[in-house]
Design a protein around this motif. Structure first.
Motif, PDB file in Angstrom:
ATOM      1  N   LEU A  27      17.584   4.104  66.039  1.00 20.99           N
ATOM      2  CA  LEU A  27      18.786   3.352  65.664  1.00 20.99           C
ATOM      3  C   LEU A  27      19.757   4.157  64.795  1.00 20.99           C
ATOM      4  N   PRO A  28      19.282   4.928  63.788  1.00 18.74           N
ATOM      5  CA  PRO A  28      20.228   5.697  62.981  1.00 18.74           C
ATOM      6  C   PRO A  28      20.974   6.775  63.768  1.00 18.74           C
ATOM      7  N   ARG A  29      20.503   7.091  64.974  1.00 22.50           N
ATOM      8  CA  ARG A  29      21.146   8.119  65.771  1.00 22.50           C
ATOM      9  C   ARG A  29      22.209   7.557  66.710  1.00 22.50           C
ATOM     10  N   LEU A  30      22.382   6.214  66.666  1.00 19.15           N
ATOM     11  CA  LEU A  30      23.455   5.596  67.437  1.00 19.15           C
ATOM     12  C   LEU A  30      24.720   5.565  66.589  1.00 19.15           C
ATOM     13  N   ALA A  31      25.847   5.710  67.238  1.00 17.26           N
ATOM     14  CA  ALA A  31      27.121   5.699  66.525  1.00 17.26           C
ATOM     15  C   ALA A  31      27.329   4.341  65.859  1.00 17.26           C
ATOM     16  N   PRO A  32      27.715   4.291  64.589  1.00 15.51           N
ATOM     17  CA  PRO A  32      27.968   3.001  63.924  1.00 15.51           C
ATOM     18  C   PRO A  32      29.008   2.186  64.687  1.00 15.51           C
ATOM     19  N   GLY A  33      28.736   0.893  64.815  1.00 15.34           N
ATOM     20  CA  GLY A  33      29.671  -0.002  65.484  1.00 15.34           C
ATOM     21  C   GLY A  33      29.772   0.179  66.979  1.00 15.34           C
ATOM     22  N   SER A  34      28.778   0.831  67.601  1.00 16.62           N
ATOM     23  CA  SER A  34      28.872   1.161  69.029  1.00 16.62           C
ATOM     24  C   SER A  34      28.261   0.099  69.940  1.00 16.62           C
ATOM     25  N   VAL A  35      27.698  -0.972  69.370  1.00  8.90           N
ATOM     26  CA  VAL A  35      27.006  -1.997  70.153  1.00  8.90           C
ATOM     27  C   VAL A  35      27.710  -3.338  69.956  1.00  8.90           C
ATOM     28  N   ASP A  36      27.904  -4.077  71.059  1.00 11.91           N
ATOM     29  CA  ASP A  36      28.551  -5.390  70.995  1.00 11.91           C
ATOM     30  C   ASP A  36      27.560  -6.532  70.825  1.00 11.91           C
ATOM     31  N   LEU A  37      26.388  -6.401  71.439  1.00 14.88           N
ATOM     32  CA  LEU A  37      25.427  -7.502  71.481  1.00 14.88           C
ATOM     33  C   LEU A  37      24.016  -6.963  71.384  1.00 14.88           C
ATOM     34  N   VAL A  38      23.201  -7.600  70.560  1.00 17.45           N
ATOM     35  CA  VAL A  38      21.779  -7.271  70.468  1.00 17.45           C
ATOM     36  C   VAL A  38      20.975  -8.499  70.860  1.00 17.45           C
ATOM     37  N   TYR A  39      20.070  -8.321  71.823  1.00 18.60           N
ATOM     38  CA  TYR A  39      19.017  -9.322  72.031  1.00 18.60           C
ATOM     39  C   TYR A  39      17.705  -8.594  71.906  1.00 18.60           C
ATOM     40  N   ASP A  74       8.660  -6.873  55.692  1.00 20.59           N
ATOM     41  CA  ASP A  74       8.919  -5.494  55.274  1.00 20.59           C
ATOM     42  C   ASP A  74       9.077  -4.568  56.484  1.00 20.59           C
ATOM     43  N   MET A  75       8.365  -4.869  57.561  1.00 19.59           N
ATOM     44  CA  MET A  75       8.525  -4.100  58.786  1.00 19.59           C
ATOM     45  C   MET A  75       9.884  -4.390  59.434  1.00 19.59           C
ATOM     46  N   MET A  76      10.303  -5.651  59.410  1.00 26.19           N
ATOM     47  CA  MET A  76      11.526  -6.051  60.105  1.00 26.19           C
ATOM     48  C   MET A  76      12.802  -5.703  59.336  1.00 26.19           C
ATOM     49  N   ARG A  77      12.748  -5.746  57.987  1.00 26.82           N
ATOM     50  CA  ARG A  77      13.987  -5.592  57.213  1.00 26.82           C
ATOM     51  C   ARG A  77      14.739  -4.301  57.538  1.00 26.82           C
ATOM     52  N   PRO A  78      14.135  -3.124  57.451  1.00 25.35           N
ATOM     53  CA  PRO A  78      14.912  -1.910  57.718  1.00 25.35           C
ATOM     54  C   PRO A  78      15.417  -1.844  59.159  1.00 25.35           C
ATOM     55  N   ARG A  79      14.716  -2.443  60.069  1.00 26.81           N
ATOM     56  CA  ARG A  79      15.146  -2.433  61.465  1.00 26.81           C
ATOM     57  C   ARG A  79      16.356  -3.346  61.666  1.00 26.81           C
ATOM     58  N   LEU A  80      16.361  -4.512  61.014  1.00 21.97           N
ATOM     59  CA  LEU A  80      17.529  -5.381  61.093  1.00 21.97           C
ATOM     60  C   LEU A  80      18.722  -4.752  60.385  1.00 21.97           C
ATOM     61  N   GLU A  81      18.467  -4.069  59.279  1.00 26.89           N
ATOM     62  CA  GLU A  81      19.554  -3.372  58.588  1.00 26.89           C
ATOM     63  C   GLU A  81      20.153  -2.281  59.486  1.00 26.89           C
ATOM     64  N   ALA A  82      19.287  -1.579  60.213  1.00 32.82           N
ATOM     65  CA  ALA A  82      19.770  -0.549  61.130  1.00 32.82           C
ATOM     66  C   ALA A  82      20.541  -1.169  62.295  1.00 32.82           C
ATOM     67  N   VAL A  83      20.086  -2.326  62.769  1.00 30.40           N
ATOM     68  CA  VAL A  83      20.804  -3.044  63.827  1.00 30.40           C
ATOM     69  C   VAL A  83      22.196  -3.430  63.344  1.00 30.40           C
ATOM     70  N   ARG A  84      22.284  -3.897  62.105  1.00 35.31           N
ATOM     71  CA  ARG A  84      23.581  -4.305  61.558  1.00 35.31           C
ATOM     72  C   ARG A  84      24.551  -3.128  61.532  1.00 35.31           C
ATOM     73  N   GLU A  85      24.042  -1.947  61.239  1.00 35.21           N
ATOM     74  CA  GLU A  85      24.906  -0.772  61.166  1.00 35.21           C
ATOM     75  C   GLU A  85      25.492  -0.402  62.525  1.00 35.21           C
ATOM     76  N   VAL A  86      24.729  -0.604  63.596  1.00 37.70           N
ATOM     77  CA  VAL A  86      25.232  -0.198  64.917  1.00 37.70           C
ATOM     78  C   VAL A  86      26.055  -1.298  65.578  1.00 37.70           C
ATOM     79  N   LEU A  87      26.027  -2.519  65.030  1.00 38.48           N
ATOM     80  CA  LEU A  87      26.820  -3.603  65.603  1.00 38.48           C
ATOM     81  C   LEU A  87      28.295  -3.417  65.283  1.00 38.48           C
ATOM     82  N   ALA A  88      29.144  -3.635  66.268  1.00 37.14           N
ATOM     83  CA  ALA A  88      30.585  -3.645  66.052  1.00 37.14           C
ATOM     84  C   ALA A  88      30.948  -4.854  65.188  1.00 37.14           C
TER      85      ALA A  88
END
Length: 410
Positions: A27-39, A74-88
């Motif tokens: 996830l950190p290797r994806l461009a910030p704001g490059s994703v419109d929708l996460v499921y 604790d497992m989910m938090r950093p992953r959701l934070e990373a998802v938020r970063e890549v969301l437009a």
């Protein structure tokens, strides 16, 4: 991708891209704001160890259940934070979850995305028969939690044309156009001549011909809006709008509490400019979006019965129907590959250009399992096999990018 600091999934050539690796690395290797929708369908907390490399050493809880919930969040938090970063800024995230962690996930997503960005908590009826094993009730549902990245900018339209029932439009014109009658009177009793005085005015109608106008004409009678009990009401349309659309109005005789009276109705057309949409309810039934059984059958038809609890493509396609048909979709816990499959089906059905990035780690499949017998040594192998079959049978191509090892999902 391995040589680039960031990667924009919008640059993918085909409908589907698959990355094998731990989502916390990818996830950190994806461009910030490059994703419109996460499921995504993250690992449910069944009390077993997670397949991720995270380390939990929280000894503050003596209650084993509290420790287990804390480890999961604790497992989910950093992953959701990373998802938020890549969301437009206009993006949204939908997460499947069951009763074990629904309450904790809701609090966690409030924390990460902000309570003000909550969209919905949908009840999904994935097992109509109910689970018969164990004690207690026969659970027949799971949940999908939906949050916007920034609610005022969110592209999600919580409505769909699929939920419009033609049976709700029982009338038809001579040329076959279907419609229903809606009272032109505003039926909401908080709208009165005192609260909205500009919408309380007389109209003229002829119940014999059906004609309606803002001025008197031969054979017409003056009509003002009233509630069923005779109290003054208001119209839903302004005078100028009545003048613009007189053919969409009709004067009819109806039977009210005090006997017959004339009233004015709107012809509400089934097929109208821009398409008719209806707000989605927050309970999604198996007959509408599929069930775990239909999901297993979908997967079996492609690569065999190699995954225990996949999600049906109908669930993801309903979510896709709330956003434009050219979105970039991300599934960071891709599991069997349902999301990528659903994107391909949606594109083939409506000509859309959606692109999907699926991420899954190389969690080993169980010894003696159907997947292992089929030569699929990791869950990532299942994802890749399904998306390969989708590309062959549905179309859209597949690009595969391998990173590091690392677990289940949709």
């Amino acid at each position: 991708m391995a040589d680039e600091s960031t990667w924009d999934p919008a640059g993918a050539q085909g409908w589907n891209t698959f990355v094998a690796g731990d989502n916390l690395d990818v996830l950190p290797r994806l461009a910030p704001g490059s994703v419109d929708l996460v499921y995504t369908d993250p690992p449910y907390n069944t009390g077993n160890d997670f397949a991720y490399a995270d380390t939990f050493r929280d000894a503050s809880h003596t209650d084993p259940y509290a420790r287990r919930h804390r480890a999961w969040t604790d497992m989910m938090r950093p992953r959701l934070e990373a998802v938020r970063e890549v969301l437009a800024p206009h993006g949204a995230v939908f997460v499947s979850i069951d009763d074990n962690e629904a309450a904790h996930l809701r609090l966690l997503m409030d924390e990460v995305f902000g309570e003000a960005n909550f969209l919905a908590q949908v009840v999904v009826n994935l097992n109509p028969k109910g689970r018969q094993l164990g004690r207690g009730f026969a659970t027949s549902h799971e949940y999908v939690l939906a949050y916007a990245r920034d609610l005022p900018q969110c592209l999600v339209d919580g409505s769909t044309s699929e939920s419009v029932d033609e049976a709700d439009f029982p009338h038809a014109t001579e040329d076959g156009r279907r419609f229903r009658y809606l009272p032109l009177r505003n039926t909401n009793k908080k709208f009165t001549p005192l609260t909205t005085p500009t919408l309380h005015y007389p109209l003229w109608g002829d119940p014999g011909t059906g004609r309606v106008a803002t001025t008197e004409f031969a054979g017409s009678r003056e009509l003002t809006p009233v509630f069923g009990d005779g109290r003054p009401a208001v119209w839903r349309w302004s005078r100028p709008r009545v003048d613009e659309r007189p053919d969409d109005l009709v004067c009819r005789v109806i039977r009210g509490r005090a006997g017959e009276r004339a009233d004015i109705f709107q012809r509400d057309w089934l097929h109208r400019e821009g398409g008719r949409r209806k707000k989605l309810r927050t309970i999604w039934l198996a007959e509408e979006i599929g069930s775990t059984d239909t999901a297993v059958a979908e997967l079996k038809a492609l690569v065999g019965h190699v995954f225990e609890s996949p999600k049906p493509t109908g669930l993801v396609r309903r979510i896709l129907a709330t956003v434009p048909d050219d979105v970039v979709v991300l599934d960071p816990f891709a599991g069997s590959g349902t999301t990528g499959h659903a994107v391909a089906l949606a594109n083939r059905a409506d000509g859309g250009t959606r692109r999907c990035l699926s991420i899954n780690s190389a969690e080993p499949t169980r010894e003696g399992s159907n997947a292992r017998a089929a030569g699929l040594l990791t869950v990532a192998d299942i994802t890749r096999a399904r998306l390969t079959a989708v590309a062959e049978q549905v179309g859209g191509g597949l690009e595969v990018l391998d990173l590091a090892p690392g677990s289940r999902g949709s």
